[in-house]
Design an enzyme around this catalytic site. Structure first.
Site, short mmCIF file in Angstrom:
data_model
loop_
_atom_site.label_atom_id
_atom_site.label_comp_id
_atom_site.label_asym_id
_atom_site.label_seq_id
_atom_site.Cartn_x
_atom_site.Cartn_y
_atom_site.Cartn_z
N GLY A 1 2.77 2.13 10.76
CA GLY A 1 3.70 3.24 10.62
C GLY A 1 4.40 3.61 11.91
O GLY A 1 5.02 4.66 12.03
N GLU B 1 -5.16 -5.16 10.28
CA GLU B 1 -4.13 -4.14 10.50
C GLU B 1 -4.41 -3.41 11.81
O GLU B 1 -5.21 -2.48 11.84
CB GLU B 1 -4.14 -3.12 9.35
N GLU C 1 -6.69 4.37 7.85
CA GLU C 1 -6.54 5.82 7.60
C GLU C 1 -7.83 6.39 7.01
O GLU C 1 -8.20 7.54 7.30
CB GLU C 1 -5.31 6.06 6.71
N SER D 1 3.76 -2.34 10.10
CA SER D 1 5.21 -2.36 10.28
C SER D 1 5.86 -3.68 9.82
O SER D 1 6.81 -4.16 10.45
CB SER D 1 5.59 -2.04 11.73
N LYS E 1 0.09 4.28 -0.17
CA LYS E 1 -0.51 5.47 0.48
C LYS E 1 -0.30 6.70 -0.40
O LYS E 1 -0.32 6.59 -1.62
CB LYS E 1 0.03 5.61 1.91
N HIS F 1 -9.45 0.96 4.86
CA HIS F 1 -8.14 1.11 5.52
C HIS F 1 -8.31 2.00 6.74
O HIS F 1 -9.12 2.93 6.74
CB HIS F 1 -7.13 1.71 4.55
N ASN G 1 0.87 -1.18 0.00
CA ASN G 1 0.00 0.00 0.00
C ASN G 1 0.90 1.23 0.00
O ASN G 1 1.54 1.53 1.01
CB ASN G 1 -0.89 -0.04 1.25
P1 13P Z 1 3.28 0.31 7.57
O1 13P Z 1 3.80 -0.98 6.96
O2 13P Z 1 3.98 1.52 7.09
O3 13P Z 1 3.17 0.19 9.06
O4 13P Z 1 1.76 0.47 7.02
C1 13P Z 1 0.87 -0.59 7.13
C2 13P Z 1 -0.36 -0.27 6.35
O5 13P Z 1 -1.15 0.56 6.75
C3 13P Z 1 -0.58 -0.98 5.08
O6 13P Z 1 -1.86 -0.76 4.59
#
Ligand code: 13P
Length: 248
Positions: free
Chosen positions: A171, A165, A96, A210, A9, A94, A7
């Protein structure tokens, strides 16, 4: 067989998407794994073209969509538009989207429905916040998010993925332990089997939060973990390929 999904982002416009595939070396990655990246919508078409030129092993998806096909919805991307650009998958719900943009469980259900109507494979994301985990509410939150989307997931053919997740692991460098991931995945699996019957054994369950080259093998070998959804570590082609190699 594992699913290795990246992803991106809000990183990687068209030029960087092309550069990613120019540099991607998948030698040593086992056959049969599903590799997918999710670029920003404006870079989907560039990524699809570059992925084809790079050998066609990597699918491309859209990070978010709106459930109407077209209309006066400024700033939104519809499922048929994502398909036209070459997407085959759609992230839905997601964390976010849920936490930064106020997406409701009703919204995620409509988005799953739109993805399926247009032949995109939905990747439904679920996961608890740190406060919810501390309060012992992991199962309750994950099942609530899953249940909201289940009618749309199970209405037509059954190809879809679920990504667990935990919000506190995204992150942050904090990774769920393989045991944490297995436990949440077992909860998701049990609910899917309840709703779909034995066919649910084949629904890939991805862990995200992560994931890095250094922890991917351990996570991917955990019970009920069929793949990973990688954020930051998927932006670098060498690290994305190293995670795919960790799948064996
Ligand atoms: P990170 O791997 O940067 O923690 O992000 C995970 C994520 O949100 C994937 O959709």
């Amino acid at each position: 067989m594992a699913v290795i999904a990246g992803n991106w982002k809000m990183h990687m416009g068209p030029a960087r998407a092309r550069a990613f595939f120019d540099a991607l070396d998948l030698s040593g990655v086992g056959d049969g794994h599903d590799l997918v990246v999710f670029p920003p919508a404006v870079a989907i078409e560039a990524a699809v073209g570059a992925a084809k030129r790079a050998g066609g092993r990597v699918g491309v998806g859209v990070q978010n969509l709106y459930w109407m096909d077209e209309g006066a919805f400024t700033g939104e991307t519809s499922a048929p538009m994502a398909v036209e650009a070459g997407a085959g998958f759609a992230l839905v719900g997601h964390s976010e989207r849920r936490h930064l943009f106020g997406e409701s469980e009703g919204d995620t259900a409509l988005k799953v429905g739109a993805a399926r109507r247009h032949g995109l494979v939905p990747v439904l994301c679920v996961g608890e916040t740190l406060d919810e985990r501390k309060a012992g509410r992991v199962d309750e939150v994950v099942l609530r998010q899953l249940n909201a989307a289940l009618p749309a997931l199970t209405s037509a053919d059954r190809r879809f993925f679920v990504a667990y997740e935990p919000v506190w692991a995204i992150g942050t460098g904090e990774t769920a332990t393989p045991a944490d991931a297995s436990e949440a995945h077992a909860t998701i699996r049990a609910r899917l089997v309840d709703a779909l019957g034995p066919a649910a054994a084949d629904v890939p369950l991805l862990y995200g939060g992560s994931v890095k080259p250094g922890n991917a093998a351990e996570l991917l070998s955990a019970d009920e973990v069929d793949g990973v959804l990688v954020g930051g570590a998927s932006l670098d082609p060498a690290s994305f390929a190293a995670i795919a190699r960790a799948a064996g």
